[in-house]
Design an enzyme around this catalytic site. Sequence first.
Site, short mmCIF file in Angstrom:
data_model
loop_
_atom_site.label_atom_id
_atom_site.label_comp_id
_atom_site.label_asym_id
_atom_site.label_seq_id
_atom_site.Cartn_x
_atom_site.Cartn_y
_atom_site.Cartn_z
CE LYS A 1 -2.10 -1.37 3.78
NZ LYS A 1 -1.35 -2.64 3.97
CB THR A 2 3.70 2.33 2.18
OG1 THR A 2 2.94 1.96 3.33
CG2 THR A 2 4.45 3.60 2.46
CG ASP B 1 0.45 3.21 6.75
OD1 ASP B 1 -0.51 2.56 6.29
OD2 ASP B 1 1.55 2.68 7.02
CB THR C 1 -3.99 -3.29 8.38
OG1 THR C 1 -3.99 -2.50 9.57
CG2 THR C 1 -2.67 -3.14 7.69
NE ARG D 1 6.88 -4.54 5.28
CZ ARG D 1 5.71 -4.08 5.70
NH1 ARG D 1 4.89 -4.86 6.34
NH2 ARG D 1 5.37 -2.83 5.49
P1 ADP Z 1 2.22 -2.02 3.22
O1 ADP Z 1 2.24 -0.51 3.17
O2 ADP Z 1 1.00 -2.61 2.58
O3 ADP Z 1 2.47 -2.55 4.61
P2 ADP Z 1 4.68 -1.75 1.77
O4 ADP Z 1 4.30 -0.86 0.65
O5 ADP Z 1 5.37 -1.11 2.95
O6 ADP Z 1 3.41 -2.55 2.32
O7 ADP Z 1 5.56 -2.94 1.16
C1 ADP Z 1 6.59 -3.55 1.90
C2 ADP Z 1 7.70 -4.01 0.98
O8 ADP Z 1 7.22 -5.09 0.18
C3 ADP Z 1 8.15 -2.94 0.01
O9 ADP Z 1 9.31 -2.31 0.49
C4 ADP Z 1 8.46 -3.69 -1.25
O10 ADP Z 1 9.81 -4.09 -1.17
C5 ADP Z 1 7.64 -4.93 -1.18
N1 ADP Z 1 6.42 -4.87 -1.99
C6 ADP Z 1 5.18 -4.65 -1.50
N2 ADP Z 1 4.27 -4.73 -2.49
C7 ADP Z 1 4.96 -4.98 -3.60
C8 ADP Z 1 4.56 -5.19 -4.96
N3 ADP Z 1 3.26 -5.15 -5.30
N4 ADP Z 1 5.51 -5.45 -5.87
C9 ADP Z 1 6.81 -5.52 -5.50
N5 ADP Z 1 7.26 -5.34 -4.24
C10 ADP Z 1 6.36 -5.08 -3.30
#
Ligand code: ADP
Length: 311
Positions: free
Chosen positions: A62-63, A107, A153, A212
């Site tokens: 998401k981030t 977030d 989440t 991740r």
């Molecule tokens: P969330 O915000 O949903 O917790 P993040 O955006 O922080 O997830 O993602 C965590 C890590 O996972 C990122 O640093 C990236 O390395 C990897 N990642 C997440 N989603 C993807 C994606 N769709 N494609 C490639 N890498 C991803």
Amino acid sequence: MVVKHVGGSQTQSTVSLRPQDLSSYFWQDHIKRLLDDAVRSAQKRQQPLGHILLSGPSGYGKTTLASLIASQLGAQFYSVTGYAISKPADIISLLTSLQPGDVLFIDEIHRIKPSIEELLYIAMEDFSLDVVMPEGWSMKIPLVPFTLIGATTNRDQLTEPLKNRFVYDCQFVPYSDTEKIAILTHYLALYGCRLVQDLIPELATYCISVPRVIHTFVIKVRDWMISYDIAELTPALWEECRQWMGVEKWWLMPLHQRYLAYLTTLWRPTWLKTLAMHLGVSEQTIERDIEPLLFHCGKIEKTPRGRICVG
Ligand code: ADP
């Protein structure tokens, strides 16, 4: 409190591991279809993109997606977590410091307080703020047009009025096994980890379909290969690497394994308190760090009489 990235140049060390452009981001098709066109429209209109809500589990991207959208738009990206906005003055100073077209990412948006949420309603809809002064009268503060991207989440905790203010409501769904392999293959190539080709599906059985987790997994494989000067990973070398990582199938780490081993020997429902005492960790650690993965893999279940092992 706020992390600011200008365009695509990411300055924070934790953020630099994220994909830097949309071509290395694995889209979920239904989200890609929606947002690709929305971004194109905003670019043609030369007006801000409609507000976006991203909901899904932690580590689903998401981030990363929010910051990539900002860089695609050529907009500044401001990032803050919901719990860090503790008083109305925080959100007022955030919103009044935005430039036209900026992307504000909140977030864990379900954690913002009701008083702040109410300020957001008008800010999102009318690009203005209705601020009630201590004397009792209210003042309208105009804002520049901006895009709010909220991530959560815990979608169930969002109020309907807040959800309704988002133009694009994107819900992440679980990544498939095929996507897991594709993401794994991508990160192995990115980190220069060479391995005999048919080893990739085997490696995939040791991690779960969360980007991740896959990324972290590959970083460990890379570190092991570099430290032992391994040019190509073979099945025998992978077994050594796996033992060094202490990982079992499904990304089970030593604490998960101890938890399962204890529950299996008991063969009866067990309370959280008992498990915490036996493992020597807090109940919160069990609920937050150990059990989510075990539920995800279908290894345990919660019953009215305690936790049981099912897998
Ligand atoms: P969330 O915000 O949903 O917790 P993040 O955006 O922080 O997830 O993602 C965590 C890590 O996972 C990122 O640093 C990236 O390395 C990897 N990642 C997440 N989603 C993807 C994606 N769709 N494609 C490639 N890498 C991803």
